[in-house]
Structures are given as C-alpha cells and as structure tokens.
Design a protein around this motif. Structure first.
Motif, short mmCIF file in Angstrom:
data_model
loop_
_atom_site.label_atom_id
_atom_site.label_comp_id
_atom_site.label_asym_id
_atom_site.label_seq_id
_atom_site.Cartn_x
_atom_site.Cartn_y
_atom_site.Cartn_z
N LEU A 388 36.10 50.51 38.77
CA LEU A 388 37.37 49.84 39.12
C LEU A 388 37.10 48.61 39.99
CD1 LEU A 388 39.74 52.86 39.83
CD2 LEU A 388 39.81 51.30 37.88
N GLY A 389 36.08 48.68 40.83
CA GLY A 389 35.72 47.51 41.63
C GLY A 389 35.29 46.35 40.77
N LYS A 390 34.62 46.64 39.68
CA LYS A 390 34.22 45.59 38.74
C LYS A 390 35.44 44.90 38.15
CE LYS A 390 31.69 45.02 34.35
NZ LYS A 390 30.87 43.86 34.77
N ARG A 391 36.44 45.69 37.78
CA ARG A 391 37.66 45.12 37.22
C ARG A 391 38.40 44.29 38.27
NH1 ARG A 391 35.28 45.70 33.45
NH2 ARG A 391 35.50 47.23 31.79
N ASP A 392 38.43 44.79 39.50
CA ASP A 392 39.09 44.05 40.57
C ASP A 392 38.41 42.70 40.79
OD1 ASP A 392 40.98 44.26 43.11
OD2 ASP A 392 39.03 43.52 43.81
N ALA A 393 37.09 42.68 40.75
CA ALA A 393 36.35 41.42 40.93
C ALA A 393 36.65 40.45 39.80
CB ALA A 393 34.85 41.71 41.01
N GLU A 394 36.77 40.95 38.58
CA GLU A 394 37.11 40.10 37.44
C GLU A 394 38.50 39.50 37.60
OE1 GLU A 394 34.44 42.50 34.08
OE2 GLU A 394 36.60 42.81 34.21
N GLN A 399 42.02 35.83 37.34
CA GLN A 399 43.45 36.15 37.28
C GLN A 399 43.80 37.17 36.21
OE1 GLN A 399 45.64 34.74 39.64
NE2 GLN A 399 43.65 34.12 40.44
N LYS A 400 42.91 37.37 35.26
CA LYS A 400 43.12 38.39 34.23
C LYS A 400 41.77 38.81 33.67
CE LYS A 400 43.70 35.07 30.43
NZ LYS A 400 44.55 34.64 29.31
N THR A 401 41.75 39.97 33.04
CA THR A 401 40.52 40.45 32.39
C THR A 401 40.75 40.43 30.90
OG1 THR A 401 41.32 42.71 32.65
CG2 THR A 401 39.80 41.90 34.31
N ASN A 402 40.12 39.49 30.22
CA ASN A 402 40.36 39.31 28.79
C ASN A 402 40.10 40.57 28.00
OD1 ASN A 402 41.02 36.62 29.15
ND2 ASN A 402 38.90 35.93 28.96
N GLY A 403 41.15 41.06 27.33
CA GLY A 403 41.01 42.23 26.48
C GLY A 403 40.83 43.54 27.22
N ARG A 404 41.01 43.56 28.54
CA ARG A 404 40.77 44.78 29.32
C ARG A 404 42.05 45.55 29.62
NH1 ARG A 404 35.44 44.94 28.25
NH2 ARG A 404 34.19 43.52 29.48
N GLY A 405 43.21 44.94 29.48
CA GLY A 405 44.46 45.65 29.71
C GLY A 405 44.99 45.57 31.13
N TYR A 406 44.33 44.79 32.01
CA TYR A 406 44.77 44.66 33.40
C TYR A 406 45.41 43.30 33.65
CZ TYR A 406 41.71 48.70 34.17
OH TYR A 406 41.11 49.93 34.10
N LYS A 407 46.28 43.25 34.66
CA LYS A 407 46.89 42.00 35.09
C LYS A 407 46.58 41.79 36.56
CE LYS A 407 50.73 42.55 31.83
NZ LYS A 407 52.20 42.67 31.67
N THR A 412 46.30 45.56 43.64
CA THR A 412 46.63 46.47 44.73
C THR A 412 46.47 47.93 44.30
OG1 THR A 412 48.19 44.88 45.67
CG2 THR A 412 48.41 47.18 46.36
N ASN A 413 46.99 48.24 43.12
CA ASN A 413 46.89 49.62 42.62
C ASN A 413 45.45 49.98 42.27
OD1 ASN A 413 49.65 50.16 42.86
ND2 ASN A 413 50.09 49.24 40.86
N ILE A 414 44.71 49.03 41.71
CA ILE A 414 43.30 49.29 41.38
C ILE A 414 42.52 49.62 42.65
CG2 ILE A 414 41.16 48.18 40.62
CD1 ILE A 414 42.78 46.71 38.52
N ALA A 415 42.78 48.84 43.72
CA ALA A 415 42.08 49.08 44.97
C ALA A 415 42.44 50.45 45.56
CB ALA A 415 42.41 47.98 45.97
N GLY A 469 37.93 39.22 47.91
CA GLY A 469 37.51 38.37 46.80
C GLY A 469 36.06 37.96 46.88
N GLN A 470 35.25 38.72 47.64
CA GLN A 470 33.84 38.38 47.84
C GLN A 470 32.90 39.20 46.96
OE1 GLN A 470 33.12 38.83 52.03
NE2 GLN A 470 34.49 37.17 52.60
N MET A 471 33.46 40.05 46.11
CA MET A 471 32.62 40.87 45.24
C MET A 471 32.34 40.11 43.94
SD MET A 471 30.90 43.52 44.63
CE MET A 471 31.29 44.20 46.25
N THR A 472 31.09 40.20 43.46
CA THR A 472 30.73 39.57 42.19
C THR A 472 31.28 40.39 41.03
OG1 THR A 472 28.64 40.76 41.95
CG2 THR A 472 28.60 38.73 43.25
N GLU A 473 31.28 39.79 39.84
CA GLU A 473 31.79 40.50 38.67
C GLU A 473 30.82 41.57 38.18
OE1 GLU A 473 33.70 38.14 35.57
OE2 GLU A 473 33.71 36.44 36.95
#
Length: 506
Positions: A388-394, A399-407, A412-415, A469-473
């Motif tokens: 989930l941290g990877k998705r948050d970093a993306e 601003q979005k994760t292409n093809g991943r289903g997140y906005k 906030t909810n991911i964290a 926002g300091q985590m890498t993808e």
C-alpha cells in the motif's frame, strides 16, 4: 496505396507494390533531381520491430490470432502470414515509439527538398499507418504485400535497383540484413545500429555514415531487475529463524532456492515489460526501460525470459519437487497479478503481499524448516502495508496510478489501512513472544521485544515519509539505500542472536 483524389499523381512501384500518392507542390521542385533517400522502418524509423511487437501484442490480448498467422504461413508463406497479422494488430494500440534521431534526419532532408521514400519488410498496412502517424512524409512506400516477396535484404536491394538503378539511391538502415541494400546504394547511412552491424558493414567494404550515436548496449541489469533480487533473500529467513547456521546441506538448499527465485523472478519481469511496453512508452519515467526504449529486441528478450524461467524451475527441482511447485505457483500468481489483479484496488496489494509470503514459504519448504503461523501472519500484515505504501508513493508522484484503480483522494484511506496493517504485524510479533515456538528457541527472553519494537519503529517511519511525499515509487530500493532501515535490521538481528545464545547457555 491508391491515390487519394484525382488531382494526385500515383508513382508506380515495381514487383506488385502498391503505388503511393505523390505530394502536391513538389513535382516541379529542382530537388527532385537529387538522389532519393530511402528509409528502412523497423529499428530505423521506429525503435522496435513491427512484427515482433505484433506477436507479443497478439499473444497477450488475442492469442488465437497467432494460430491463424501460423496457418497462413504454412499454407501461403511468409508474406501472407505477415499481412494476416497486420490486418488484426494495428500499430496504434501498440504505441510504437519513433526513433527521434532518424526522424530529425528525415525532417532535415525534407526541408532541403529531397525525395524521401520508405522500404520495409513489414506489411504495407503497418507501413502506411506509421507513415500517416509521421505526417505522410514519404513520396513512395515499398513494403511486403500478401502476394509478393518478403521485402528484406537482397530482395529489397533488387526492388530498389529496379526502381532507381544501381547506385541510384541512398539508404538509411540499422541491421546486418541491410548490408545487401547498402551495397546497391550510392551512400550507406547507419541509423544508430549496434557495433556488430557497423563492424559487419565495414567487413563487407561499406563505409556507412552514422547519423546518430550508436545505441547504448542493452541495460541488462535494469531489464533483469537485479536490484529486486534483494526481495528473494526472504527464502533464507526460515533458515535463519531456525538458527540452522551450521547445517551445510540446508544452507546449500537455501542458496540454490535463492538463485532459482532470482532467475524465475527476472524472467517474469521481462515478460511483464514486454506486456507493458506500449503503456510504458507513454509514461514519464518508465519510457526509458530497455524494452520500451528499444535497446533490447523482442526476440532477445523472449529467449532470455524463457531461459531464466526454465532455468529457475530446473534449479528448484534439484532441491525438491515441492520447491519447483512453489516456484510455479509464484509464476502463476505473478502472471495473474500482472494481467488482472494489479488493476483491482486492495486486491493488488494483497497479491503483492502474497508473493512475498510465497518466498518465505518456499524457503521453509526447501530448507525443511516450516514457516510458523506467527512468522507468516506477521509477514503478511507487514508486506500488505509495504504494498500500500508503494501505491501511496505513486499517487503522491503522479496524482493517479495508471490502471491501478486508485485516485489521489484515496491517499488518506490508503495510509490508514497501511498503518493499521503494520500495527497488526507488530501485534502478531507480540503474541509470538509468548508462543511455544519462542520458548523453544529463546526461553521467553526479554530481548525478543526487539521484534515488535523494531517493526513499529520501521513501519511508523515508513508511513510518515509516505505522508510527506518523500517515499520513492519503489520502497525496496528505498529500503536498500536507507541507513535507519539497516540499523534497525541490525539491531533486531543482534538482539535475536543474543537471545538465542542466552537460551542455549541457560
């Protein structure tokens, strides 16, 4: 290609080639008397190869197309097979990238008023599509037609000689198969070909002008994702947790399993990159990947992937059939993730966490040190948090994760879910301290509290950096380079080693 309207003149082409419309306003241009410049397509005007890109596209989306293509080849030959594939796999969805240096050279020659043409072994349909995407710069197109010969090597040289005469044209190509055409041309021009091509041309007595620096050698380390091999060290965790440091056979089994996972995982990464190449070319960062950038060809990548997967499974089989089976399950789950699960929110993170856990399970199977309930459950919670941290970093970066289903609003909810999962991992480690397994190895030593304490510290810091926002993808790369991570891991390892030694002394 037929004339678009009655005002356009059609330039006749030899050997059954379709005529292409002559551009208006250039018929009286004195530059028409200049030697025409002919461009190859695959590897020259574009960085990839239309045919191989289509084969991969068909295999990933509509594999039955390949069956029809094979039948067309057996019944009617190579040219009909190429056309069959071209009619069902247009260039557009594959997002084939142009070779910027060659396009710049083409633009320069057109501005000088020179006649430019395309000659390719690809089917006419693909040639026309790419010509249209470039703004129709070519006065004439020579391509492989269903009823014609495969327009490559000596055949292409003969067709161009028949049209323009010997030494009546200049030719821009990139591969060894272009040597017969260069011999027939007035001037040979090399578009970023490999050193092997340049050496072969020189041996053939051809002095080729290079219009761009030779393409760098394929970045194999990046293609194989060697930095991701650190994940596979998880297969050794059961061995370490069971303190089987002195059992040579067990250590060898663990190391062979580690090598098998590295090979199998790298083969899977290559297959994923082949699948993702069209999308990667439109991504601001991933467009530089070796396959997306055309630095490594599709045939080479496919052969390497097959060798790695087969080699990895074979290595696993030398340890035990169960180890080979676990590797096969890993491959199947990784395939399901790449082609479906990664687009389903939450499920994608759960599958990623499962891939980590399979490494643990496989390591336990290979070294005959079964993974305990506590280790597996704590690992599942922690790896789910990491995914989930990877998705948050993306989301933070794009601003979005292409093809991943997140906005972006999901951050906030991911964290919250990710942090809760990390706490769940620490809680399972707390329960482990009072378990019979802990009594076996550590006699309930208070030093065991380093486990949940280290987990809480590391995960808490991880999620704070994500929030800033300091985590890498790629959290794995971050962890490898992060000094506090190494210090935390070292402290926990030291505490467990001391606790085990203390229990044995007692």
């Amino acid at each position: 290609m037929t004339a678009e309207n009655n005002e356009d003149e059609s330039v006749a082409t030899p050997t059954g080639q379709e005529p292409t419309p002559k551009k208006k306003g250039r018929s009286g241009d004195p530059s028409k008397t200049k030697t025409p410049l002919v461009f190859d397509l695959d590897g020259t005007l574009i960085v990839g190869d239309c045919l191989w890109e289509a084969v991969v596209h068909a295999a990933c989306t509509k594999p039955w197309i390949l069956v029809g293509t094979a039948l067309a080849f057996l019944n009617h030959g190579r040219s009909r097979a190429k056309t069959h594939l071209a009619e069902r796999c247009p260039v557009g969805p594959r997002n084939i990238a142009p070779n910027t240096a060659t396009i710049a050279h083409l633009t320069k020659e057109l501005e000088a008023g020179r006649t430019c043409l395309m000659a390719t072994a690809s089917p006419m349909k693909w040639a026309k599509e790419i010509n249209d995407s470039l703004g129709s710069p070519f006065d004439e197109i020579f391509a492989t037609l269903p009823s014609g010969e495969n327009l490559k090597g000596p055949t292409k040289a003969r067709v161009l000689e028949d049209r323009f005469g010997k030494k009546g044209f200049d030719y821009v190509g990139d591969s060894i198969s272009d040597i017969p055409v260069w011999k027939a041309a007035r001037q040979a021009i090399l578009a970023g070909g490999s050193k092997k091509t340049a050496v072969a041309a020189k041996k053939a007595g051809i002095e080729a002008q290079e219009i761009e620096p030779r393409r760098q050698r394929g970045r194999w380390s990046e293609l194989l994702r060697t930095h991701q091999w650190s994940k596979n060290l998880l297969v050794l965790i059961p061995l370490v947790a069971a303190h089987k440091y002195g059992e040579l056979d067990t250590i060898i089994a663990g190391l062979v399993t580690l090598a098998a996972f590295c090979a199998t995982a790298s083969g899977n990464y290559i297959l994923n990159d082949l699948w993702d190449a069209p999308r990667d070319r439109g991504h601001p960062d991933k467009c530089s990947r070796p396959l997306a950038a055309g630095e490594i060809g599709v045939p080479t990548a496919l052969g390497t992937a097959a060798l790695l997967v087969v080699g990895g499974l074979s290595l696993g089989a030398t340890v035990s059939p169960a180890t080979a089976g676990a590797l096969a399950i890993y491959m199947a789950l990784a395939f399901g993730y790449s082609h479906w699960a990664k687009s389903v929110m939450i499920l994608d993170a759960l599958v990623l966490a499962s891939l980590y856990c399979i490494r643990l399970w496989t390591g336990g199977t290979a070294t005959e040190t079964p993974v305990s309930f506590w280790l597996m459950s704590a690992s599942l919670f922690l790896f789910f948090s990491l995914a989930l941290g990877k998705r948050d970093a993306e989301l933070s970066a794009h601003q979005k994760t292409n093809g991943r289903g997140y906005k972006h609003g999901d951050r906030t909810n991911i964290a919250a879910i990710g942090a809760a999962s990390a706490v769940g991992s620490a809680f399972m480690l707390c329960l482990y301290i009072q378990s019979p397994e802990a009594q076996t190895y550590y006699a309930h030593n208070p030093l065991l509290w380093a486990l949940p304490s280290g987990c809480i510290y590391w995960a808490g810091r991880f999620w704070l950096l994500c929030g800033r926002g300091q985590m890498t993808e790629d959290p794995v790369i971050w962890a490898i380079k992060d000094k506090p991570t190494w210090l935390c891991a070292g402290a926990v390892t030291l505490a467990l080693t001391a606790a085990h030694a203390w229990a044995n002394v007692g």
